[in-house]
Design a protein around this motif. Structure first.
Motif, PDB file in Angstrom:
ATOM      1  N   THR A 174      43.347  13.023  63.273  1.00  0.00           N
ATOM      2  CA  THR A 174      43.008  13.663  62.069  1.00  0.00           C
ATOM      3  C   THR A 174      41.572  14.195  62.030  1.00  0.00           C
ATOM      4  O   THR A 174      40.960  12.976  61.768  1.00  0.00           O
ATOM      5  CB  THR A 174      43.882  13.436  60.947  1.00  0.00           C
ATOM      6  OG1 THR A 174      45.040  13.068  61.009  1.00  0.00           O
ATOM      7  CG2 THR A 174      43.542  14.386  59.784  1.00  0.00           C
ATOM      8  N   ARG A 211      44.734  23.038  66.853  1.00  0.00           N
ATOM      9  CA  ARG A 211      46.197  22.554  66.367  1.00  0.00           C
ATOM     10  C   ARG A 211      47.032  22.689  67.196  1.00  0.00           C
ATOM     11  O   ARG A 211      47.995  21.861  67.278  1.00  0.00           O
ATOM     12  CB  ARG A 211      46.238  23.500  65.230  1.00  0.00           C
ATOM     13  CG  ARG A 211      47.501  23.094  64.512  1.00  0.00           C
ATOM     14  CD  ARG A 211      47.868  23.995  63.232  1.00  0.00           C
ATOM     15  NE  ARG A 211      46.975  23.674  62.197  1.00  0.00           N
ATOM     16  CZ  ARG A 211      46.088  24.479  61.651  1.00  0.00           C
ATOM     17  NH1 ARG A 211      45.947  25.716  61.988  1.00  0.00           N
ATOM     18  NH2 ARG A 211      45.435  23.867  60.668  1.00  0.00           N
ATOM     19  N   ARG A 238      44.989  17.770  64.087  1.00  0.00           N
ATOM     20  CA  ARG A 238      45.299  17.986  62.656  1.00  0.00           C
ATOM     21  C   ARG A 238      43.966  18.193  61.760  1.00  0.00           C
ATOM     22  O   ARG A 238      42.937  17.274  62.111  1.00  0.00           O
ATOM     23  CB  ARG A 238      46.144  16.706  61.950  1.00  0.00           C
ATOM     24  CG  ARG A 238      47.459  16.615  62.799  1.00  0.00           C
ATOM     25  CD  ARG A 238      48.118  15.290  62.142  1.00  0.00           C
ATOM     26  NE  ARG A 238      49.389  15.094  63.045  1.00  0.00           N
ATOM     27  CZ  ARG A 238      50.091  13.964  62.865  1.00  0.00           C
ATOM     28  NH1 ARG A 238      49.897  13.296  61.926  1.00  0.00           N
ATOM     29  NH2 ARG A 238      51.249  13.698  63.670  1.00  0.00           N
TER      30      ARG A 238
END
Length: 786
Positions: A171, A197, A202
């Motif tokens: 992330t 993505r 993320r």
């Protein structure tokens, strides 16, 4: 006795400076280098490639251990310098090792900025800056799965892509609204986010981290809005800070970085700074190209050579970000005084944007296809005027193939900025070593072996070279059938032999014919005159008869700047009548030319003019410098074109050139002297002058902007250096547009902007001009004129 030079920092900027210094003055210094890491110099840009598994640690070394030994360099790897005594000129390390110096370079680079968050000292919280960080991340991926990268800039995305390759869930946390906000505008950033993505990344935008959670090891992070994200590994990639602590405590003046002047000198005598630790004119640079430019200036300074000094850099970024090609340069954001040309293809994943202010490109963003990046960056740096062809900059290139774009690049253009590999190097390697694949090129030259952003262009160069048959030895193009020498080989041989006569050169170089032929005879006369020796014994120029079979000659009474007066016109008329000269004609170059003068009286005619009159010779000269009506009579005039034209003609009159040169000086950007269609064109502007070159009259084409000058004196120096560079590097009969195409405009500009080199060129031109103006009895041989 050699001086002692100490370098603090074994990174890319400092060692590159040493590398350049060794080329300029290999025996001037005893060199000692201190590096905190236990490795030889390596390419920090490639750490993300190591993390991604594309290359191994040993592949990113820039200099081997053996390189230091071969050059007599003492390397103390794993030693951190902790003190500098600038009074006694001694440095000391954390292990107590001391070394004296005469000259000292500080190249301590930068350190990662670690957010001062509660919990930032927990296990699993690291930066991404050096080999140690890279190894820590690889080790963590073996036993942990959730990673958070704080920072959505270039480095953060590279770290995230590497962690994805290590099978971690990644992330990316970014405080701003879109990724890479310093390199991309919003449309390009949105396309990049969409692509990443799809790769599995993320994103959390507009998030401000409050604290790092966990007991001994990190377990997650909390944001100021109360939300959380789980994490076994937290990588901070939020920026870097110049590493100035050593300089600061040693009494060297610092601000954000170590303060340096244009010659990279600090406030302490004999102490310099380069790289990410240096602050020049309020700017600290973090990209490789500006740091290498700083190193080039410092290397010349330490070698005892004159140099203009570092003027700052226009920066560009051309990288492959997580498998996506990205390029940005200059000021690419829209403003009230800018307009832009955009191409956006979301299905093809391509976005291009060029920003233009007052007819000049100020910035560009390319996404998905960066093949135009090198060309656009060159236009940004040169300040080339694109008014009237703004749409062609991008839209006009759409039909060109990648190989066509590769063919259009000059040989000096940088293809791989990470490793400093030019187009010329790649093409020569393909030709000489029979390279057949991009991998072959990477292994041979290192091009595309770093970030990979240049890999598509390397492929296009390979396609272009193969299409041209560059993989096979090319047929040698000699001057003519009389010799096996080509033009460059003949020039080198004449320089080495210092021949004073063409006949002497032909005999020594094995010419098939004692007199040569119509092709090689004038070429050899020119080369001996310009490149032979000694300086006071050049071969005389050879008068060239008119085309008629009568053996007659022509003369051009020289009218500097195209300006004449009644007395000169009367004298010309008297000479024409007295010697019954059959043809007097106004030529295109504002010249009055007299044809059909018998050989027996040509010297007498010249003497009776009582002025300079140039004969047509092998190796032509500058034609009359054409000027417009000038400051007094041109209503749009901004500069004094007539005085500059006269001064320029006085400096260049009679000098032999590879081919006749046309020159025009206009007082304003209206180019009323036809300056855009001349070999050398000069136009007045509000702030001074613009110098153009490569225009064409016979084959219509507009000249290209070479540089600008603030004063008449600066302009004259630029033109003289340009002309001498042409004289020394052009092939005989090669027109200036062809010469520019062969050498590349950027190479020519770089020579002009190198103060030391340009001053040498001007000096050699002035020496040649002074020889022409010596009285005949002081010359060992007749001096050649036009």
């Amino acid at each position: 006795m050699r001086k002692k030079l100490v370098l603090i920092g074994n990174g890319m900027a400092g060692v590159n400076c040493i590398d350049q210094l060794l080329r300029l003055a290999p025996d001037r210094y005893d060199i000692t280098i201190f590096g905190s890491e236990p490795h030889p110099n390596y390419n920090r840009i490639l750490l993300s490639s190591v993390l991604a598994g594309n290359v191994q640690m040993e592949d990113i070394a820039l200099h081997s251990w053996e390189w230091y030994t071969e050059h007599g360099i003492t390397l103390h790897a794993g030693h951190t310098v902790t003190a500098i005594d600038t009074q006694h000129k001694v440095v000391e390390t954390d292990s107590g090792l001391r070394a004296g110096y005469d000259e000292l370079i500080i190249a301590t680079g930068s350190r990662p900025f670690m957010l001062p968050l509660p919990g930032a000292d927990k296990d699993g919280v690291i930066a991404f800056r050096d080999m140690k960080d890279c190894l820590t991340m690889m080790e963590a991926a073996r036993t942990h799965r959730k990673a958070v990268v704080i920072g959505g800039g270039l480095l953060g995305l590279e770290a995230a892509r590497g962690l994805l390759n290590l099978n971690m869930e990644v992330t990316v946390v970014h405080i701003h609204k879109h990724l890479m906000d310093r390199q991309l505008d919003i449309p390009a950033a949105v396309m990049l986010q969409r692509e990443l993505r799809q790769q599995g990344m993320r994103f959390l935008f507009e998030k401000n981290t409050e604290r790092i959670m966990g007991k001994k090891r990190v377990s997650g992070i909390r944001f100021t809005d109360g939300t959380q994200a789980a994490a076994d590994l937290v990588v901070m990639a939020v920026g870097i800070m110049p590493n100035i602590a050593l300089a600061d405590r040693s009494g060297i003046e610092v601000n954000r970085g170590i303060l340096v002047n244009d010659y990279m000198e600090t406030c302490k005598p004999g102490v310099y700074a380069v790289g990410e630790c240096a602050e020049h004119r309020g700017i600290v640079y973090g990209l490789v190209a500006p740091l290498y430019e700083q190193g080039a200036v410092l290397a010349k300074r330490l070698a005892g050579l004159e140099t203009e000094g570092y003027q700052g850099s226009v920066v560009s970024t051309k990288l492959k970000v997580s498998g996506v090609e990205v390029f940005s340069a200059g000021q690419f954001l829209d403003g009230d005084d800018t307009r832009a040309v955009r191409v956006q293809d979301e299905f093809g994943g391509v976005y291009k944007k060029v920003v233009i202010r007052e007819g000049r490109i100020t910035g560009a963003v390319l996404f998905g296809d960066t093949t135009d990046g090198t060309r656009l960056f060159s236009m940004i740096r040169s300040g080339e005027n694109v008014a009237g062809r703004e749409r062609e900059i991008l839209l006009g290139e759409s039909a060109a193939t990648g190989a066509d774009k590769a063919a259009a690049l000059a040989d000096h253009e940088m293809i791989c900025s990470c490793n400093g590999v030019t187009k010329g190097t790649i093409i020569r390697s393909i030709h000489e070593k029979g390279l057949r694949t991009v991998e072959d090129i990477k292994a041979c030259t290192k091009a595309s072996g770093s970030c990979g952003g240049c890999k598509p262009m390397v492929g296009f160069l390979l396609e272009y070279a193969q299409r041209q048959g560059a993989g096979k030895p090319a047929a040698k193009e000699t001057i003519c059938a009389c010799t096996m020498f080509d033009h460059e080989e003949a020039i080198q041989a004449i320089r080495a032999g210092r021949f004073r006569h063409a006949s002497e050169a032909r005999a020594a170089l094995g010419w098939d014919s004692e007199e040569g032929c119509a092709v090689c005879a004038p070429a050899l006369h020119y080369y001996v005159n310009v490149h032979g020796g000694p300086a006071d014994g050049r071969a005389p120029a050879v008068p060239r008869p008119d085309r008629s079979s009568g053996g007659t000659y022509s003369l051009v009474p020289r009218m500097p700047g195209g300006v004449t007066h009644a007395e000169q016109l009367r004298r010309i008329a008297d000479v024409v009548e007295k010697y019954e000269i059959p043809l007097v004609k106004l030529m295109n170059g504002a010249e009055l030319k007299l044809f059909g003068i018998p050989a027996a009286v040509i010297s007498t005619v010249r003497n009776e003019f009582g002025m300079t009159a140039d004969a047509a010779l092998d190796g032509a000269t500058v034609r009359t410098v054409v000027t417009c009506a000038g400051l007094r009579y041109d209503k749009d005039a901004m500069q004094d074109s007539i005085s500059v034209g006269i001064a320029l003609e006085a400096k260049l009159a009679g000098l032999q050139m590879p081919r006749e040169i046309t020159v025009g000086v206009s007082a304003s950007p209206h180019h009323r002297a036809g300056s855009l269609t001349k070999d050398i064109g000069i136009a007045g502007a509000p702030g001074g002058w613009e110098l153009y070159a490569g225009g064409g009259e016979r084959q219509p084409q507009a000249g290209r902007l070479v540089c600008t000058a603030a004063t008449d004196e600066e302009l004259l120096a630029y033109v003289m250096a340009f002309v001498q560079q042409y004289r020394e590097t052009a092939r005989f009969a090669e027109r200036i547009p062809q010469w520019i195409e062969r050498l590349g405009l950027l190479t020519i500009r770089e020579t002009l902007f190198d103060t030391w080199t340009a001053s040498l060129l001007v000096g050699r031109l002035e020496t040649a001009a002074a020889r022409l103006r010596q009285p005949a009895d002081q010359q060992p041989e007749a001096a050649g004129t036009r």
